[in-house]
Scaffold this active site. Structure first.
Site, PDB file in Angstrom:
ATOM      1  N   PHE A 156      -5.195  -0.135  -1.878  1.00  0.00           N
ATOM      2  CA  PHE A 156      -5.913  -1.272  -1.271  1.00  0.00           C
ATOM      3  C   PHE A 156      -7.037  -1.785  -2.155  1.00  0.00           C
ATOM      4  O   PHE A 156      -7.491  -2.921  -1.993  1.00  0.00           O
ATOM      5  CB  PHE A 156      -6.466  -0.876   0.113  1.00  0.00           C
ATOM      6  CG  PHE A 156      -7.771  -0.139   0.071  1.00  0.00           C
ATOM      7  CD1 PHE A 156      -7.814   1.237  -0.039  1.00  0.00           C
ATOM      8  CD2 PHE A 156      -8.965  -0.836   0.128  1.00  0.00           C
ATOM      9  CE1 PHE A 156      -9.029   1.903  -0.098  1.00  0.00           C
ATOM     10  CE2 PHE A 156     -10.183  -0.165   0.075  1.00  0.00           C
ATOM     11  CZ  PHE A 156     -10.214   1.207  -0.046  1.00  0.00           C
ATOM     12  N   LYS A 157      -7.490  -0.958  -3.103  1.00  0.00           N
ATOM     13  CA  LYS A 157      -8.610  -1.386  -3.941  1.00  0.00           C
ATOM     14  C   LYS A 157      -8.270  -2.640  -4.750  1.00  0.00           C
ATOM     15  O   LYS A 157      -9.161  -3.364  -5.155  1.00  0.00           O
ATOM     16  CB  LYS A 157      -9.064  -0.243  -4.832  1.00  0.00           C
ATOM     17  CG  LYS A 157      -9.704   0.870  -4.011  1.00  0.00           C
ATOM     18  CD  LYS A 157     -10.348   1.934  -4.837  1.00  0.00           C
ATOM     19  CE  LYS A 157     -11.114   2.924  -3.964  1.00  0.00           C
ATOM     20  NZ  LYS A 157     -10.214   3.787  -3.136  1.00  0.00           N
ATOM     21  N   ASP A 158      -6.979  -2.909  -4.939  1.00  0.00           N
ATOM     22  CA  ASP A 158      -6.589  -4.136  -5.634  1.00  0.00           C
ATOM     23  C   ASP A 158      -7.084  -5.389  -4.901  1.00  0.00           C
ATOM     24  O   ASP A 158      -7.363  -6.394  -5.552  1.00  0.00           O
ATOM     25  CB  ASP A 158      -5.061  -4.214  -5.762  1.00  0.00           C
ATOM     26  CG  ASP A 158      -4.509  -3.202  -6.762  1.00  0.00           C
ATOM     27  OD1 ASP A 158      -5.163  -2.960  -7.796  1.00  0.00           O
ATOM     28  OD2 ASP A 158      -3.415  -2.656  -6.504  1.00  0.00           O
ATOM     29  N   MET A 199     -10.717  -5.640  -6.083  1.00  0.00           N
ATOM     30  CA  MET A 199     -10.934  -5.619  -7.525  1.00  0.00           C
ATOM     31  C   MET A 199     -10.344  -6.865  -8.186  1.00  0.00           C
ATOM     32  O   MET A 199     -10.938  -7.428  -9.107  1.00  0.00           O
ATOM     33  CB  MET A 199     -10.309  -4.347  -8.090  1.00  0.00           C
ATOM     34  CG  MET A 199     -11.000  -3.854  -9.299  1.00  0.00           C
ATOM     35  SD  MET A 199     -12.720  -3.376  -9.024  1.00  0.00           S
ATOM     36  CE  MET A 199     -12.533  -1.648  -8.644  1.00  0.00           C
TER      37      MET A 199
END
Ligand SMILES: *Cc1c(COP(=O)(O)O)cnc(C)c1O
Length: 462
Positions: A111-113, A116
């Site tokens: 999910f960090k995409d 980011m």
């Protein structure tokens, strides 16, 4: 829109300044001075819109005049163009009243995409305008670093250095950091643990001469812009399930409290969220704190959900700031006590936290059993972090309010743990099937501030 520090001492900043700075100079975290509220009709109007359009409407009020509407729309389009699913954050049903929000269709499968990729595009747009370059430094236990390298690779205005603990990230995570060939990204394998990597990054930010000299910028989960980008999928999923006409609850596999704090912001913006459930693995400091008021770290236990293996949950400070009535001095006092061992949340603040947050914990056997069981009952193969979420969510289901559990990573990012639990080896999606064939590039570094700073200075020298 102004941003204030949770410790009350650093200057107020604009969105652009808060984004480029990351950590406030008083050690605090930036939060909006006030939260914009969306009316019932505005939320209802989100139904059926593309993800990118919802993202624009949700984030726009927070960014002030940092970008024009046209620029901001372009940023959002570029940020999500590389996702492997047209819906960006699709919902699947697990059971009566229980849904899974798949947040793992981005370029590094976690999910960090979502945040980011947005930050990469926003940094590039803001820096291109000012003609400045920055040096981004981050510590990672795996997912943040790969997402950052993927988001910033090839961008002209930034160099990125990611410190990860040598030999202590999964092979997929390592290869995602070491295989991009772009010259502006640098994977540094530090001798030590994640905490060592994080401590050296903090040291660099506290070395003001170095910080100013290389124009250091941080993109770890305390960066407000990251939290903001994560608010969007709370809206898309709740609206898909009937909000604003219907309440929805969320369960979030939690480590640094960034993702669930985004849910809290969504609620403060007017989204009718009933409960926000913090799901932890064995490293349950947040669960202990929410149930007993005691926040005392006691050593990280390595688990099969490593991205949640933390003892100090940095974004929790933002929740404490609100729970203490936005009293920066009170928060600074708690953080001083934390340095000396730990703190107790006051009764009033604990009550304030409990108005929004529930919590639960999931041990290793329960995580494995959940992966196995969900595969059998739904066909869905969960990563260990998502399994922690599903297990805890199942204890918080209510008949009248749908529950959404956030699936934070793709099972193929943690293939060994998933295979050990389910007997199934999760394949990488076809678009990255050649990950194991690409050449790697990494630099081993000692756990030594001077050595790391020297290396960074040399690498960015024109
Ligand atoms: C980072 C991460 C988490 C924890 O999210 P926080 O925002 O730090 O609470 C959970 N699962 C995965 C897969 C992650 O990468």
């Amino acid at each position: 829109m102004k941003y204030v520090s949770t410790r009350g001492q650093a200057p107020e900043l604009t969105f652009e300044q808060a984004m480029l700075t990351g950590l406030a100079r008083d050690g605090g975290l930036y939060v909006p001075a006030e939260i914009p509220v969306m009316g019932h009709a505005d939320i209802a109007a989100l139904a059926g819109l593309p993800y990118e359009e919802v993202a624009f409407r949700i984030m726009r009020p927070f960014i002030g005049d940092t970008f024009t509407d046209e620029e901001f729309q372009g940023i959002i389009e570029r940020a999500y163009a590389g996702f492997g699913h047209a819906a960006r954050a699709p919902l699947v049903q697990l059971d009566q009243g229980h849904f899974l929000l798949e947040l793992f269709h981005g370029p590094t499968l976690a999910f960090k995409d979502f945040a980011m990729q947005m930050i990469g595009q926003m940094f590039q747009a803001a820096l291109a305008r000012s003609g400045n370059r920055v040096t981004i430094v981050g510590a990672t236990s795996g997912d943040t670093g790969s997402a950052a390298i993927e988001a910033f690779k090839g961008l002209e205005a930034v160099d990125v250095f990611i410190l990860y603990p040598h030999g202590r990230v999964s092979e997929v995570q390592r290869r995602q950091m070491t295989t991009p060939p772009e010259a502006n990204v640098h994977a540094l394998a530090i001798e030590g643990h994640f905490d060592d990597a994080q401590a050296r990054v903090k040291d660099m930010f506290n070395d003001f001469e170095f910080r100013d000299g290389v124009r250091l910028a941080g993109v770890n989960s305390i960066n407000w812009a990251r939290v903001l980008a994560q608010v969007v999928y709370y809206f898309t999923s709740a609206v898909a399930l009937g909000s604003p006409h219907r309440k929805v609850s969320f369960t979030v596999p939690t480590g640094n409290f960034g993702d669930i704090f985004a849910g809290y912001i969504a609620k403060r913006m007017g989204l009718p969220i009933d409960r926000l459930v913090v799901a932890t693995n064995l490293n349950d400091i947040l669960h202990r704190c929410l149930t007993s008021a005691d926040y005392t770290p006691d050593g990280v236990i390595p688990s099969i959900s490593p991205s949640m293996d933390i003892q100090v949950s940095s974004n929790f400070e933002r929740a404490l700031f609100d729970a203490y009535g936005r009293d920066g001095a009170a928060v600074a006092q708690l953080m001083d006590e934390l340095k000396a061992g730990g703190f107790r949340v006051s009764q009033g603040a604990q009550q304030a936290l409990r108005e929004h947050f529930d919590s639960g914990r999931c041990d290793e056997d329960q995580t494995r059993a959940t992966i196995r069981r969900l595969r059998a009952t739904t066909g869905e193969l969960l990563c260990p972090h998502s399994a922690v979420g599903v297990h805890v969510a199942e204890q918080h289901l209510h008949r009248d309010v749908p529950m959404v559990t956030l699936a934070t990573a793709h099972p193929a990012k943690f293939p060994d743990a998933v295979e050990a639990a389910s007997g199934i080896h999760p394949p990488l999606p076809p678009r990255m099937a050649d990950l194991y064939d690409r050449p790697e590039r990494l630099t081993p570094v000692p756990n030594d501030l001077q050595a790391i700073e020297t290396l960074i200075r040399e690498r960015i020298a024109p």
